[in-house]
Write a protein that holds these residues in place. Sequence first.
Motif, PDB file in Angstrom:
ATOM      1  N   MET A  66     -11.406   2.729   1.596  1.00 19.12           N
ATOM      2  CA  MET A  66     -10.374   1.832   2.080  1.00 19.12           C
ATOM      3  C   MET A  66     -10.092   2.159   3.548  1.00 19.12           C
ATOM      4  SD  MET A  66      -6.624   0.917   0.569  1.00 19.12           S
ATOM      5  CE  MET A  66      -5.440   1.970   1.344  1.00 19.12           C
ATOM      6  N   THR A  67     -10.158   1.143   4.390  1.00 17.88           N
ATOM      7  CA  THR A  67      -9.806   1.295   5.796  1.00 17.88           C
ATOM      8  C   THR A  67      -8.424   0.698   5.984  1.00 17.88           C
ATOM      9  OG1 THR A  67     -12.109   1.156   6.483  1.00 17.88           O
ATOM     10  CG2 THR A  67     -10.444   0.719   8.172  1.00 17.88           C
ATOM     11  N   SER A  68      -7.541   1.495   6.603  1.00 16.60           N
ATOM     12  CA  SER A  68      -6.180   1.018   6.821  1.00 16.60           C
ATOM     13  C   SER A  68      -5.765   1.244   8.268  1.00 16.60           C
ATOM     14  CB  SER A  68      -5.210   1.705   5.859  1.00 16.60           C
ATOM     15  OG  SER A  68      -5.223   3.099   6.052  1.00 16.60           O
ATOM     16  N   TYR A  78      10.497   4.455   9.999  1.00 18.65           N
ATOM     17  CA  TYR A  78       9.751   3.420   9.277  1.00 18.65           C
ATOM     18  C   TYR A  78       8.350   3.271   9.844  1.00 18.65           C
ATOM     19  CZ  TYR A  78       8.679  -1.457   7.851  1.00 18.65           C
ATOM     20  OH  TYR A  78       8.114  -2.594   7.355  1.00 18.65           O
ATOM     21  N   PHE A  79       7.384   3.091   8.949  1.00 23.14           N
ATOM     22  CA  PHE A  79       6.067   2.612   9.347  1.00 23.14           C
ATOM     23  C   PHE A  79       5.415   1.945   8.151  1.00 23.14           C
ATOM     24  CE2 PHE A  79       4.875   6.844   7.812  1.00 23.14           C
ATOM     25  CZ  PHE A  79       3.653   6.646   7.188  1.00 23.14           C
ATOM     26  N   VAL A  80       4.386   1.169   8.436  1.00 21.27           N
ATOM     27  CA  VAL A  80       3.643   0.445   7.402  1.00 21.27           C
ATOM     28  C   VAL A  80       2.174   0.778   7.554  1.00 21.27           C
ATOM     29  CG1 VAL A  80       2.918  -1.851   6.598  1.00 21.27           C
ATOM     30  CG2 VAL A  80       5.288  -1.468   7.317  1.00 21.27           C
ATOM     31  N   ASP A  81       1.525   1.031   6.419  1.00 21.97           N
ATOM     32  CA  ASP A  81       0.061   1.057   6.450  1.00 21.97           C
ATOM     33  C   ASP A  81      -0.447  -0.090   5.586  1.00 21.97           C
ATOM     34  OD1 ASP A  81      -1.064   2.319   3.734  1.00 21.97           O
ATOM     35  OD2 ASP A  81       0.622   3.585   4.319  1.00 21.97           O
ATOM     36  N   GLU A  82      -1.449  -0.777   6.111  1.00 21.24           N
ATOM     37  CA  GLU A  82      -2.045  -1.917   5.421  1.00 21.24           C
ATOM     38  C   GLU A  82      -3.555  -1.754   5.371  1.00 21.24           C
ATOM     39  OE1 GLU A  82       0.701  -5.855   6.045  1.00 21.24           O
ATOM     40  OE2 GLU A  82      -0.852  -5.475   7.517  1.00 21.24           O
ATOM     41  N   GLN A  83      -4.121  -2.248   4.286  1.00 21.07           N
ATOM     42  CA  GLN A  83      -5.569  -2.237   4.132  1.00 21.07           C
ATOM     43  C   GLN A  83      -6.199  -3.289   5.038  1.00 21.07           C
ATOM     44  OE1 GLN A  83      -7.695  -2.342   0.127  1.00 21.07           O
ATOM     45  NE2 GLN A  83      -8.048  -4.415   0.883  1.00 21.07           N
ATOM     46  N   LEU A  84      -7.217  -2.859   5.790  1.00 24.41           N
ATOM     47  CA  LEU A  84      -8.047  -3.801   6.552  1.00 24.41           C
ATOM     48  C   LEU A  84      -9.264  -4.203   5.732  1.00 24.41           C
ATOM     49  CD1 LEU A  84      -7.991  -2.121  10.084  1.00 24.41           C
ATOM     50  CD2 LEU A  84      -6.833  -4.222   9.376  1.00 24.41           C
ATOM     51  N   TRP A  91      -3.120  -4.786   0.165  1.00 24.69           N
ATOM     52  CA  TRP A  91      -2.442  -3.484   0.054  1.00 24.69           C
ATOM     53  C   TRP A  91      -1.508  -3.330   1.249  1.00 24.69           C
ATOM     54  CZ3 TRP A  91      -1.678   0.504  -3.204  1.00 24.69           C
ATOM     55  CH2 TRP A  91      -1.102   1.660  -2.662  1.00 24.69           C
ATOM     56  N   ARG A  92      -0.232  -3.171   0.964  1.00 25.90           N
ATOM     57  CA  ARG A  92       0.775  -2.938   2.003  1.00 25.90           C
ATOM     58  C   ARG A  92       1.710  -1.848   1.495  1.00 25.90           C
ATOM     59  NH1 ARG A  92       3.538  -5.392   6.428  1.00 25.90           N
ATOM     60  NH2 ARG A  92       5.782  -4.972   6.387  1.00 25.90           N
ATOM     61  N   HIS A  93       1.870  -0.798   2.297  1.00 26.34           N
ATOM     62  CA  HIS A  93       2.709   0.335   1.924  1.00 26.34           C
ATOM     63  C   HIS A  93       3.737   0.543   3.022  1.00 26.34           C
ATOM     64  CE1 HIS A  93       2.797   4.859   0.582  1.00 26.34           C
ATOM     65  NE2 HIS A  93       4.010   4.346   0.708  1.00 26.34           N
ATOM     66  N   GLU A  94       5.006   0.232   2.714  1.00 26.92           N
ATOM     67  CA  GLU A  94       6.113   0.452   3.636  1.00 26.92           C
ATOM     68  C   GLU A  94       6.697   1.832   3.373  1.00 26.92           C
ATOM     69  OE1 GLU A  94       9.085  -2.588   3.300  1.00 26.92           O
ATOM     70  OE2 GLU A  94       7.566  -4.183   3.245  1.00 26.92           O
ATOM     71  N   HIS A  95       6.872   2.619   4.436  1.00 26.27           N
ATOM     72  CA  HIS A  95       7.440   3.964   4.355  1.00 26.27           C
ATOM     73  C   HIS A  95       8.783   3.949   5.071  1.00 26.27           C
ATOM     74  CE1 HIS A  95       3.360   5.793   3.500  1.00 26.27           C
ATOM     75  NE2 HIS A  95       3.002   4.669   4.096  1.00 26.27           N
ATOM     76  N   PHE A 112       0.611  -4.675  -3.800  1.00 28.92           N
ATOM     77  CA  PHE A 112      -0.848  -4.737  -3.865  1.00 28.92           C
ATOM     78  C   PHE A 112      -1.295  -5.821  -4.830  1.00 28.92           C
ATOM     79  CE2 PHE A 112       0.225  -1.817  -7.283  1.00 28.92           C
ATOM     80  CZ  PHE A 112      -0.651  -2.164  -8.305  1.00 28.92           C
ATOM     81  N   ALA A 113      -2.513  -6.244  -4.625  1.00 31.83           N
ATOM     82  CA  ALA A 113      -3.149  -7.206  -5.524  1.00 31.83           C
ATOM     83  C   ALA A 113      -4.606  -6.791  -5.688  1.00 31.83           C
ATOM     84  CB  ALA A 113      -3.073  -8.620  -4.960  1.00 31.83           C
ATOM     85  N   ALA A 114      -5.069  -6.826  -6.902  1.00 30.05           N
ATOM     86  CA  ALA A 114      -6.466  -6.514  -7.188  1.00 30.05           C
ATOM     87  C   ALA A 114      -7.323  -7.750  -6.893  1.00 30.05           C
ATOM     88  CB  ALA A 114      -6.627  -6.104  -8.652  1.00 30.05           C
ATOM     89  N   PRO A 115      -8.583  -7.529  -6.564  1.00 30.99           N
ATOM     90  CA  PRO A 115      -9.487  -8.667  -6.356  1.00 30.99           C
ATOM     91  C   PRO A 115      -9.936  -9.247  -7.703  1.00 30.99           C
ATOM     92  CG  PRO A 115     -10.701  -6.635  -6.168  1.00 30.99           C
ATOM     93  CD  PRO A 115      -9.253  -6.250  -6.381  1.00 30.99           C
ATOM     94  N   LEU A 116     -10.796 -10.208  -7.678  1.00 31.80           N
ATOM     95  CA  LEU A 116     -11.471 -10.773  -8.861  1.00 31.80           C
ATOM     96  C   LEU A 116     -10.619 -11.695  -9.709  1.00 31.80           C
ATOM     97  CD1 LEU A 116     -13.457  -7.586  -9.994  1.00 31.80           C
ATOM     98  CD2 LEU A 116     -14.211  -9.403  -8.424  1.00 31.80           C
TER      99      LEU A 116
END
Length: 149
Positions: A66-68, A78-84, A91-95, A112-116
């Motif tokens: 996973m690249t974020s 506060y910061f946010v990491d998101e999946q690229l 994928w979004r993670h708020e801290h 988050f949401a799974a694919p497929l």
Amino acid sequence: MITFTEELWIDAPPERIFGLSLDVDAHTGSMADSGERVVAGVSSGRLAPGDTVTWQARHFGVRLRMTSHLPEYRAPSYFVDEQLSGPFKRWRHEHHFTDDDGGTLMRDVITFAAPLGPLGRLAELAVLRWYMPRLIRQRNAYLKRVAES
């Protein structure tokens, strides 16, 4: 799509918890059970705005990458990491870090949401809705131990 929140009080100032939460080595330490490691991007020290990192780990016997990045960053609260790119459709993670009675209230809000499509939704409901909060609690317990030592 699933959203959940985890909160933990830590006996350390917000600046310390904020820094630990951005520290690559602290992250890999907290995820040692899954063998998480950096395979591209920032490989040690503290992540900063504009940085990207690619993590590789093994979950459910499958190696995942996973690249974020950090699209939002307001030190030390506060910061946010998101999946690229990676295993999730989203994928979004708020801290969040709040000064609280001499310590820090750390609050994580993860969406988050799974694919497929329908198969991914089934995975969310059957497995990921309990697995992901457990993983975040494990990470947070590690950060608490480090911060309070």
